[in-house]
Design an enzyme around this catalytic site. Structure first.
Site, mmCIF file in Angstrom:
data_model
loop_
_atom_site.group_PDB
_atom_site.id
_atom_site.type_symbol
_atom_site.label_atom_id
_atom_site.label_comp_id
_atom_site.label_asym_id
_atom_site.label_seq_id
_atom_site.Cartn_x
_atom_site.Cartn_y
_atom_site.Cartn_z
ATOM 1 C CE1 TYR A 94 -67.433 -33.956 60.731
ATOM 2 C CE2 TYR A 94 -66.143 -31.923 60.825
ATOM 3 C CZ TYR A 94 -66.567 -33.206 61.115
ATOM 4 O OH TYR A 94 -65.735 -33.965 61.549
ATOM 5 C CG ASP A 107 -69.762 -24.903 63.706
ATOM 6 O OD1 ASP A 107 -68.781 -24.269 63.983
ATOM 7 O OD2 ASP A 107 -69.932 -26.031 63.610
ATOM 8 C CE LYS A 146 -62.556 -25.825 60.089
ATOM 9 N NZ LYS A 146 -61.811 -26.846 59.552
HETATM 10 N N1 PLP Z 1 -67.479 -27.199 62.828
HETATM 11 C C1 PLP Z 1 -67.304 -26.898 61.586
HETATM 12 C C2 PLP Z 1 -68.142 -25.904 60.901
HETATM 13 C C3 PLP Z 1 -66.353 -27.298 60.904
HETATM 14 O O1 PLP Z 1 -65.903 -27.039 59.638
HETATM 15 C C4 PLP Z 1 -65.550 -28.218 61.784
HETATM 16 C C5 PLP Z 1 -64.135 -28.856 61.027
HETATM 17 O O2 PLP Z 1 -64.005 -28.771 59.782
HETATM 18 C C6 PLP Z 1 -65.898 -28.675 62.779
HETATM 19 C C7 PLP Z 1 -66.695 -27.983 63.322
HETATM 20 C C8 PLP Z 1 -65.054 -29.572 63.712
HETATM 21 O O3 PLP Z 1 -63.794 -29.098 63.999
HETATM 22 P P1 PLP Z 1 -62.404 -29.758 64.521
HETATM 23 O O4 PLP Z 1 -61.997 -30.678 63.042
HETATM 24 O O5 PLP Z 1 -61.274 -28.910 64.896
HETATM 25 O O6 PLP Z 1 -62.890 -30.753 65.265
#
Ligand code: PLP
Length: 428
Positions: free
Chosen positions: A144, A239, A267
């Site tokens: 994700y 990511d 985060k």
């Molecule tokens: N990338 C990863 C690995 C994530 O776990 C998340 C959210 O859980 C995101 C991107 C997206 O972040 P946000 O919820 O702050 O938009």
């Protein structure tokens, strides 16, 4: 436990907020029941609107790595708020957090701050496309990267909980530029690259996947990916929204000693305020507006409250040489304890763990990708979730999520949790 007030608040919320929540996985759809409304939180604990105390293993889905209402972060935010909350003009603190982040993370020269992990990842992909002048991207099933269109293709996390990994509203045109690969399968990536010669701008990956439960990279997968990307002029995007400032000061790049071309954060870097960031070496970052032609912007990006929280948080992590070892030690303790009690009660399971990320899958086979993650028994997970909740232990309401361990957890909290698992496992 009694959740009367939470249920009433949820019913009220449902009338004015779709599904009663501002982010789908909070709605408990994957596990049934009604979500719990939080009143406040401190350290390792949540206190809900009915007066229940819960040991928190979600920690706002990762940011609260040192626990809730962590004093240095709260103090920094309060002090900043008194001086104005947003100016839309440069402030010194943006440079301070940028300097610190660049010093902690390997292989980056510049970093740009945005407001969420989604923004970080979508901006990173645009930058990769602008830099390489190619259109297609490779993402991995079960990973994700936020809810921007290009990523909602077998997206893991909440999207998988609902069984709708592809969202209506994502156009065919967008979807065709996202190629899907199998996590931990380098041959599969190789084939995709071969079939799309000179068309792939980037490969984006969670270096430790956390959105199909916790799935570690295996058999030098990341190193092989690095080689393939270099060989084919493809940018490798890590990511690190989950893993950044969590697995090590320098995140997964440091842990696995592999350099990505672009790194995304979210985060932890915001200390609990809305912050994301993406970073790379100069030659890539200098393509961004206003230096270069790749456009990216944000009214509230780098706002002083968010920067104060983030700076306080990563300063704490930078100054504490032992914090990542402590986190890993606590997570290992929990892992061993849960394994023992599940085995005692003959509950078929697999536990994956890296650093302070851990998840329990209810299937015997190793969990290495989205397919094996999806094999977990969801009925067992639901019982597990509610059984723990009834004893005051709050894990993510989805089998596709990682537990986030916080340094605020004491060994007594961990023992309490293991005992709660013991009681639940007799009912599974
Ligand atoms: N990338 C990863 C690995 C994530 O776990 C998340 C959210 O859980 C995101 C991107 C997206 O972040 P946000 O919820 O702050 O938009």
């Amino acid at each position: 436990m009694n959740y009367t007030r939470s249920s009433a608040l949820f019913a009220q919320a449902e009338k004015v907020i779709p599904g009663g929540v501002n982010s789908p996985v909070r709605a408990f759809k994957g596990v049934g029941g009604t979500p719990i409304f939080v009143k406040e939180a401190k350290g390792a604990y949540l206190y809900d609107e009915d007066g229940n105390r819960l040991i928190d293993y979600i920690n706002s889905w990762g940011p609260m790595i040192l626990g809730h209402a962590y004093k240095p972060v709260v103090d920094a935010v309060v002090e900043k708020a008194k001086k104005g909350t947003s100016f839309g003009m440069p402030t010194e603190i943006e440079t301070q957090i940028a300097e610190l982040a660049v010093s902690m993370v390997p292989n980056i020269d510049k970093i740009r701050f945005v407001n969420s992990g989604t923004e970080a990842c979508m901006s990173a992909v645009r930058l990769a496309r602008g830099f390489t002048k190619k259109d297609k991207i490779i993402k991995f099933a079960g990973c994700y990267h936020g809810h921007s269109d290009s990523f909602l293709i077998q997206a893991g996390s909440g999207a998988s909980t609902f069984g709708t990994p592809n969202s209506p509203g994502v156009t065919q045109g967008t979807a065709k530029d996202t190629l899907l690969a199998v996590y931990n399968d380098i041959e599969n990536v190789n084939q995709l690259i071969d079939a799309n010669k000179n068309e792939i701008a980037c490969v984006i990956i969670e270096p430790v996947a956390g959105n199909m439960g916790c799935v570690p990279p295996q058999n030098d997968f990341l190193a092989k990916l690095r080689l393939l990307c270099t060989e084919h002029n493809i940018l490798l995007i890590f990511d690190e929204v989950m893993t950044g400032f969590r697995l090590a000061k320098g995140g997964a790049q440091e842990l696995y000693n592999i350099n990505a071309d672009i790194v995304c954060f979210g985060k932890v870097i915001g200390g609990g305020l809305p912050v994301g960031a993406f970073a790379a070496r100069n030659e890539i970052m200098n393509e961004l507006a206003p230096l270069g032609p790749v456009y990216q912007a944000g009214t509230l990006s780098g706002n002083p409250l968010a920067m104060a929280a983030g700076l306080a948080m990563i300063t704490e992590l930078n100054n504490d040489a032992e914090v990542f070892n402590r986190l890993a030690e606590k997570t290992e303790y929990l892992h061993k304890g849960i394994t023992n009690v599940l085995n005692e009660n003959k509950v078929v399971h697999t536990i994956n763990r890296v650093g302070s990320m851990i998840s329990v899958h209810f299937d015997a086979a190793p969990v290495v990708d989205f397919k094996t993650a999806a094999k977990g028994n969801n009925e067992t997970f639901k019982k597990f979730f509610h059984g723990l909740l009834n004893q005051g232990v709050y894990i993510a309401p989805s089998a596709f999520e990682t537990w986030f361990i916080t340094d605020a957890l004491s060994f007594d909290d961990l023992d309490f949790t293991i005992d709660a698992v013991r009681k639940v496992s007799k009912t599974l």
